[in-house]
Motif scaffolding. Structure first.
Motif, PDB file in Angstrom:
ATOM      1  N   TRP A  31     -13.503 -10.220  -1.076  1.00  0.00           N
ATOM      2  CA  TRP A  31     -12.105 -10.630  -0.937  1.00  0.00           C
ATOM      3  C   TRP A  31     -11.448 -10.810  -2.302  1.00  0.00           C
ATOM      4  CZ3 TRP A  31     -14.857 -15.033   1.902  1.00  0.00           C
ATOM      5  CH2 TRP A  31     -15.465 -14.533   3.054  1.00  0.00           C
TER       6      TRP A  31
ATOM      7  N   GLU B 259      -3.075  -7.509   2.423  1.00  0.00           N
ATOM      8  CA  GLU B 259      -3.341  -6.202   3.016  1.00  0.00           C
ATOM      9  C   GLU B 259      -4.813  -5.806   2.944  1.00  0.00           C
ATOM     10  OE1 GLU B 259      -2.163  -5.495  -1.319  1.00  0.00           O
ATOM     11  OE2 GLU B 259      -1.573  -6.790   0.344  1.00  0.00           O
ATOM     12  N   ALA B 260      -5.665  -6.700   2.402  1.00  0.00           N
ATOM     13  CA  ALA B 260      -7.087  -6.358   2.265  1.00  0.00           C
ATOM     14  C   ALA B 260      -7.713  -6.136   3.642  1.00  0.00           C
ATOM     15  CB  ALA B 260      -7.825  -7.474   1.532  1.00  0.00           C
TER      16      ALA B 260
ATOM     17  N   ARG C 146     -12.075  -9.386  -5.113  1.00  0.00           N
ATOM     18  CA  ARG C 146     -11.968  -8.183  -5.944  1.00  0.00           C
ATOM     19  C   ARG C 146     -10.609  -7.501  -5.818  1.00  0.00           C
ATOM     20  NH1 ARG C 146     -13.077  -3.389  -2.961  1.00  0.00           N
ATOM     21  NH2 ARG C 146     -13.674  -3.841  -0.810  1.00  0.00           N
ATOM     22  N   HIS C 147      -9.872  -7.810  -4.745  1.00  0.00           N
ATOM     23  CA  HIS C 147      -8.554  -7.202  -4.578  1.00  0.00           C
ATOM     24  C   HIS C 147      -7.514  -7.837  -5.496  1.00  0.00           C
ATOM     25  CE1 HIS C 147      -9.761  -4.785  -1.141  1.00  0.00           C
ATOM     26  NE2 HIS C 147     -10.371  -5.844  -0.660  1.00  0.00           N
ATOM     27  N   HIS C 148      -7.858  -8.972  -6.078  1.00  0.00           N
ATOM     28  CA  HIS C 148      -6.884  -9.647  -6.941  1.00  0.00           C
ATOM     29  C   HIS C 148      -7.420  -9.959  -8.331  1.00  0.00           C
ATOM     30  CE1 HIS C 148      -2.959 -11.600  -7.213  1.00  0.00           C
ATOM     31  NE2 HIS C 148      -3.534 -12.517  -7.954  1.00  0.00           N
TER      32      HIS C 148
ATOM     33  N   SER D 124     -10.382  -9.134 -11.485  1.00  0.00           N
ATOM     34  CA  SER D 124     -11.422  -8.256 -12.020  1.00  0.00           C
ATOM     35  C   SER D 124     -12.681  -9.078 -12.269  1.00  0.00           C
ATOM     36  CB  SER D 124     -10.962  -7.627 -13.334  1.00  0.00           C
ATOM     37  OG  SER D 124     -10.850  -8.631 -14.352  1.00  0.00           O
TER      38      SER D 124
ATOM     39  N   CYS E  12      -0.176 -12.457  -0.639  1.00  0.00           N
ATOM     40  CA  CYS E  12      -1.521 -12.972  -0.859  1.00  0.00           C
ATOM     41  C   CYS E  12      -1.781 -14.179   0.038  1.00  0.00           C
ATOM     42  CB  CYS E  12      -1.718 -13.397  -2.318  1.00  0.00           C
ATOM     43  SG  CYS E  12      -1.385 -12.104  -3.524  1.00  0.00           S
TER      44      CYS E  12
ATOM     45  N   ASP F 111     -10.811  -5.854   4.565  1.00  0.00           N
ATOM     46  CA  ASP F 111     -12.064  -6.562   4.812  1.00  0.00           C
ATOM     47  C   ASP F 111     -11.917  -8.057   4.552  1.00  0.00           C
ATOM     48  OD1 ASP F 111     -11.644  -6.314   2.123  1.00  0.00           O
ATOM     49  OD2 ASP F 111     -13.694  -5.705   1.621  1.00  0.00           O
ATOM     50  N   GLY F 112     -10.706  -8.576   4.595  1.00  0.00           N
ATOM     51  CA  GLY F 112     -10.463  -9.988   4.342  1.00  0.00           C
ATOM     52  C   GLY F 112     -10.951 -10.869   5.473  1.00  0.00           C
TER      53      GLY F 112
ATOM     54  N   GLU G  80      -7.243 -13.819  -1.737  1.00  0.00           N
ATOM     55  CA  GLU G  80      -7.308 -12.406  -1.360  1.00  0.00           C
ATOM     56  C   GLU G  80      -5.908 -11.877  -1.145  1.00  0.00           C
ATOM     57  OE1 GLU G  80      -8.270 -11.714   3.082  1.00  0.00           O
ATOM     58  OE2 GLU G  80      -9.449 -13.466   2.514  1.00  0.00           O
ATOM     59  N   ASN G  81      -5.784 -10.571  -1.130  1.00  0.00           N
ATOM     60  CA  ASN G  81      -4.503  -9.941  -0.837  1.00  0.00           C
ATOM     61  C   ASN G  81      -4.320  -9.823   0.673  1.00  0.00           C
ATOM     62  OD1 ASN G  81      -3.844  -9.675  -3.497  1.00  0.00           O
ATOM     63  ND2 ASN G  81      -4.354  -7.492  -3.631  1.00  0.00           N
TER      64      ASN G  81
END
Length: 321
Positions: free
Chosen positions: A220, A130-131, A222-224, A226, A144, A133-134, A127-128
């Motif tokens: 989580w 800054e996400a 989906r931020h990095h 596709s 990351c 909802d991580g 995950e990133n």
């Protein structure tokens, strides 16, 4: 090419470890030679002999004092041993570390030879930082969060930079911040970290989901990645990682909940116990009985006292946990 691959486990994880090691050897390229190294806290000679029936193994015994007073999660103490790679393997400069709850689908030589670009280790991005909802804790030193379930480690760099001492100091001073224990320590202590493709850690929920966007980890990932990235990794995984929101662990489930591919490796393991998966009526009755007792006596100490006092015949091969 000779590649050192390090595992760490105790007797509770011998079954999945045997699956991981056997599958790793089965899918290697003809020019690849693996040196299997196992960190352990005192496996019995019988257990070690059963592993050596699979392949030669370099055993490295670790003292609990080597990692100090660390918080212990469901994976036990052995997962912390990865922080000691540079200390325990002074004759190696680069190694691959692998968790044991995995199934290998392809050779690891490409990962072993990757350019780390100055990083101390490489792992898969989950995950990133800054996400919003991580799940993982974050410290701002990396963009990351990386999972070290398959880790390419430049342990020569660890020694030069004194990273083992940094890891252990962070365990001591930032203990209350550790949500995922050694994963958190590795991420907070190192920058930069190199990225491995997601195919090196295709999580079980992603691998067996008809729609990857419905997988437990999608919020989580989906931020990095596709959707197409994950579908591509599913089609050609290097490693399937049986971790995530499913419980119990894959090797402890009922047969119908174990993927056929993993089951085929379980059956070949020297630690496979057919009675566990296909119990006779006596075993089934004992399990039912202790399931009922567990509801009445939720504390393990209560159940142990009950067995010792009144149900000693049933205690022979029943598990109070």
């Amino acid at each position: 090419m000779r590649i050192p691959v390090v595992f760490a486990f105790d007797s509770n994880y011998a079954l999945p470890a045997s699956v991981a090691i056997a599958s790793l050897l089965a899918v290697k390229n003809s020019e690849t030679e693996y040196e299997i190294i196992v960190f352990h806290g005192g496996l019995s000679s019988r257990t070690r002999r059963r592993f050596e029936a699979i392949c030669p193994i370099r055993w490295v015994q670790v003292s609990p004092g080597d990692v100090g007073d660390v918080p212990i999660g469901y994976s036990g103490l052995a997962t912390w041993y990865r922080l000691l790679l540079a200390k325990l393997l002074p004759d190696r400069d680069r190694v691959i570390w692998s968790d044991v709850d995995v199934l290998f689908r392809d050779d690891l030589s490409a990962a072993f030879q990757m350019d780390l670009n100055g990083a101390a280790w490489a792992g898969v991005v989950v995950e990133n930082s800054e996400a919003p909802d991580g799940y993982h804790c974050r410290w701002g030193n990396n963009p990351c969060i990386y999972i070290p379930s398959l880790m390419v480690a430049d342990i020569a760099k660890w020694r030069r930079q004194g990273l083992t001492e940094v890891f252990l100091e962070n365990v001591r001073t930032r203990r209350d911040e550790l949500r995922l224990f050694d994963l958190d320590v590795l991420n907070m202590s190192c920058s930069p970290i190199a990225a491995l493709p997601f195919s090196y850690c295709v999580l079980e929920n992603v691998m067996y989901s008809d729609d990857v966007t419905r997988a437990h980890e999608w919020p989580w990932l989906r931020h990095h990645y596709s959707r197409e990235d994950l579908e591509c990794a599913k089609r050609e995984p290097v490693i399937i990682h049986y971790a995530g929101g499913r419980s119990p662990k894959v090797w402890r489930r009922r047969r119908e909940r174990i993927p056929d591919e993993y089951w085929s490796w379980l059956e070949k393991s020297p630690f496979f116990d057919r009675e566990y998966f296909f119990p006779g009526w006596r075993t089934a009755l004992r399990r039912f009985w202790w399931s009922a007792v567990s509801r009445v006596m939720p504390l393990k100490s209560q159940r142990q006292a009950c067995r010792a006092r009144r149900f000693r015949p049933l205690a022979k091969d029943a598990d109070p946990a």
